[in-house]
Scaffold this motif. Structure first.
Motif, PDB file in Angstrom:
ATOM      1  N   GLY A 219       0.849  -1.134  -0.006  1.00  0.00           N
ATOM      2  CA  GLY A 219       0.014   0.028  -0.027  1.00  0.00           C
ATOM      3  C   GLY A 219       0.957   1.143  -0.193  1.00  0.00           C
ATOM      4  O   GLY A 219       0.446   2.040  -0.715  1.00  0.00           O
ATOM      5  N   LEU A 220       1.992   1.322   0.822  1.00  0.00           N
ATOM      6  CA  LEU A 220       2.553   2.447   0.880  1.00  0.00           C
ATOM      7  C   LEU A 220       3.548   2.666  -0.461  1.00  0.00           C
ATOM      8  O   LEU A 220       3.705   3.636  -0.917  1.00  0.00           O
ATOM      9  CB  LEU A 220       3.649   2.356   2.064  1.00  0.00           C
TER      10      LEU A 220
ATOM     11  N   VAL B  36       0.847   4.053  -2.718  1.00  0.00           N
ATOM     12  CA  VAL B  36       0.542   5.468  -2.518  1.00  0.00           C
ATOM     13  C   VAL B  36       1.644   6.495  -2.906  1.00  0.00           C
ATOM     14  O   VAL B  36       1.487   7.605  -3.451  1.00  0.00           O
ATOM     15  CB  VAL B  36      -0.196   5.285  -1.058  1.00  0.00           C
TER      16      VAL B  36
ATOM     17  N   TRP C 294       0.972  12.833   0.813  1.00  0.00           N
ATOM     18  CA  TRP C 294       1.010  11.472   0.467  1.00  0.00           C
ATOM     19  C   TRP C 294      -0.213  10.597   1.139  1.00  0.00           C
ATOM     20  O   TRP C 294      -0.270   9.632   0.655  1.00  0.00           O
ATOM     21  CB  TRP C 294       2.242  10.875   0.679  1.00  0.00           C
ATOM     22  N   TYR C 295      -0.751  10.836   2.428  1.00  0.00           N
ATOM     23  CA  TYR C 295      -1.321  10.123   3.013  1.00  0.00           C
ATOM     24  C   TYR C 295      -2.963  10.572   2.874  1.00  0.00           C
ATOM     25  O   TYR C 295      -3.731  10.151   3.681  1.00  0.00           O
ATOM     26  CB  TYR C 295      -1.120  10.190   4.500  1.00  0.00           C
TER      27      TYR C 295
ATOM     28  N   VAL D 214      -5.576   6.727   0.053  1.00  0.00           N
ATOM     29  CA  VAL D 214      -4.955   5.641   1.039  1.00  0.00           C
ATOM     30  C   VAL D 214      -6.165   4.885   1.639  1.00  0.00           C
ATOM     31  O   VAL D 214      -6.028   3.374   1.488  1.00  0.00           O
ATOM     32  CB  VAL D 214      -4.532   6.412   2.218  1.00  0.00           C
TER      33      VAL D 214
ATOM     34  N   PHE E 167      -5.971   0.899   0.738  1.00  0.00           N
ATOM     35  CA  PHE E 167      -5.665  -0.228   1.638  1.00  0.00           C
ATOM     36  C   PHE E 167      -6.957  -1.090   1.828  1.00  0.00           C
ATOM     37  O   PHE E 167      -6.791  -2.292   2.172  1.00  0.00           O
ATOM     38  CB  PHE E 167      -5.510   0.654   3.051  1.00  0.00           C
TER      39      PHE E 167
END
Lengths: 265, 220
Positions: free
Chosen positions: A111-112, A115, A124-125, A130, A134
């Motif tokens: 996921g990171l 993203v 970014w979050y 996100v 996720f």
């Protein structure tokens, strides 16, 4: 040039869609399937849950707070790990924690990457990116982990004599169940690989369909969908490998023999 | 004097019926210990405890003066080797099955597989060499039982734990297996513990002593 904008659904239109439930209910009643109660309860739950999550997501999107988003994702991991192990039979131990670790690790790693490196939203979050990303990873990994665990235990259960024979050859626990572990990982990954094969030919995935309905250009929706599919495949592979790698040891005791709970079934 | 192989008060309860087994025994090099007793008395469980496939609740096993707990289970099982009553064959030819322990075990990978011994054992228990290329899954019960015994002997263990080795065998094959076991145990430092219901097996084995397993009930 794409002039399409999404068509909002009014309360009346939403209420009208409930009529579709009548079709399902009618079939259930005519064939006496005994599903009417579950259908009504399921419809009410779906409506209430989705309405609530709509408000929750709106609130979280407005907050735009990294800690809150992280907590939400960890909560999703917790629920998914419980669901993944709840229906797996013949499990001699609690797999909940191992399932949580496997799901969290696979989801966060993939996921990171998706993203931060690939989609790169600002910040970014960004919760609009996100949480759906996720969520999709978790939903697919959850099913894959459940399939892998179920396959691993059922394979070992049905090959106890073979496993003990390999132990008698001097094999380690890992060596004695390696073939069954491979089958278990493959069982978890197969549905994802199959869906890679047929996507666009047999099915239009829900996310892509949703984006198109929401007015996105199909070519852009396809790009997102491709990223989603390969990230799901990666997350599923890591999750399956982690769950069997972490839980196979629980089938063996300190004498490196099969535990009684496995042997006596 | 150091005992070659000895177990003392080895105890294990059976969950299903509240019964238990508690046995002691000893076997010297070149000798055979025949384990007898009624069905359900725990003879196979005793062998599996000695193979460390089942953990005893209490008791001690000594091997060449060393406690079992000082030897790693993987190494133990290659030296004190258990052969199940129901022969287990893996996919592949018979020869691949014979070589399998040397492939899967890092302990045995240092040992050299002896083709000469393989052919000799085959001849001694009436299995033709042409069978080596046969799929192991196509062997009859009696052939598989003899093949499993050969596979065990090729690993060159020092103690053999045999659970009903002649259960699947007819007259001639049975006699050949008993003869092979008598020959095998007479060489170097070796011993056999064997579970058998057949009086003729026990009477034809050399240097045999008998351990009769009694069923214990909880509370006794």
């Amino acid at each position: 040039m794409n002039n399409y904008t999404y068509i909002p659904i009014s309360n009346l239109q939403l209420a009208f869609s409930v009529l579709l439930v009548l079709i399902t209910g009618l079939i259930s009643a005519l064939l006496k399937l005994g599903l009417l109660k579950s259908l009504i309860w399921g419809t009410i739950r779906a409506f209430v849950q989705l309405t609530l999550i709509g408000y929750v997501l709106t609130y979280i999107f407005a907050l735009n707070n990294l800690i809150v988003i992280a907590m939400v994702i960890l909560f999703m991991c917790f629920v998914a790990s419980r669901e993944a192990t709840r229906r797996v039979k013949n499990v001699p131990h609690h797999t909940g924690i191992l399932s949580f670790l496997s799901l969290s690790a696979s989801t966060f790693v993939v996921g990171l990457i998706v993203v931060i490196v690939i989609i790169s939203p600002q910040p970014w979050y960004s919760p609009q990116v996100v949480i759906p990303i996720f969520g999709m990873l978790l939903g697919n990994s959850m099913n894959a982990i459940a399939l892998s665990l179920d396959r691993m235990y059922s394979e070992v259960h049905s090959h106890i004599d073979e496993v003990e024979q390999l132990l008698c050859f001097g094999a380690t626990p890992w060596e004695s169940v390696l073939n069954y572990i491979k089958n278990a990982v493959a069982a978890g990954m197969t549905p994802t690989i199959n869906s890679l094969m047929v996507v666009g030919l047999v099915s239009l995935p829900g996310m892509m369909t949703g984006q198109i309905l929401a007015g996105m250009n199909p070519q852009s929706a396809v790009r997102y969908q491709f990223i989603v599919m390969v990230m799901i495949a990666a997350s599923v592979a890591i999750g399956c490998l982690l769950i069997v790698g972490l839980s196979y040891k629980k089938m063996f005791n300190e004498e490196m023999a099969l535990v009684d709970e496995i042997r006596k079934n | 004097m150091t005992q070659f192989f000895q177990f003392t008060n080895l105890c294990r309860h059976f969950e299903q019926n509240g019964r238990y087994i508690m046995e002691s025994g000893t076997v010297e090099p070149g000798h055979i210990l025949a384990i007898r007793g009624p069905s359900g008395a725990g003879k196979s469980t005793l062998l599996k405890m000695l193979a460390r496939l089942v953990i005893p609740e209490s008791g001690e096993i000594m091997y060449r003066g060393q406690s079992w707990q000082t030897i790693a289970p993987m190494e133990w099982r290659t030296r004190v080797h258990y052969v199940a009553q129901k022969p287990v064959m893996f996919p592949g030819t018979l020869e691949e099955n014979f070589r399998m322990p040397f492939k899967v075990s890092s302990i045995l990978s240092d040992k050299v597989f002896s083709t000469e011994n393989m052919l000799q054992y085959l001849a001694e228990i009436d299995l033709p060499p042409s069978m080596l290329s046969q799929e192991a899954g196509t062997l009859s019960g009696g052939e598989a039982a003899r093949a499993a015994l050969i596979r065990a002997l090729l690993m060159e263990p020092e103690i053999l734990l045999l659970d009903e080795p002649t259960a699947y065998l007819d007259g001639d094959s049975r006699a050949a297996v008993i003869n092979l076991l008598n020959q095998w145990v007479a060489v170097q430092e070796r011993a056999i513990l064997v579970v058998s219901h057949k009086d003729e097996d026990i009477s034809e084995l050399n240097k045999v002593s008998i351990l009769t397993v009694a069923v214990g009930k909880a509370g006794e």
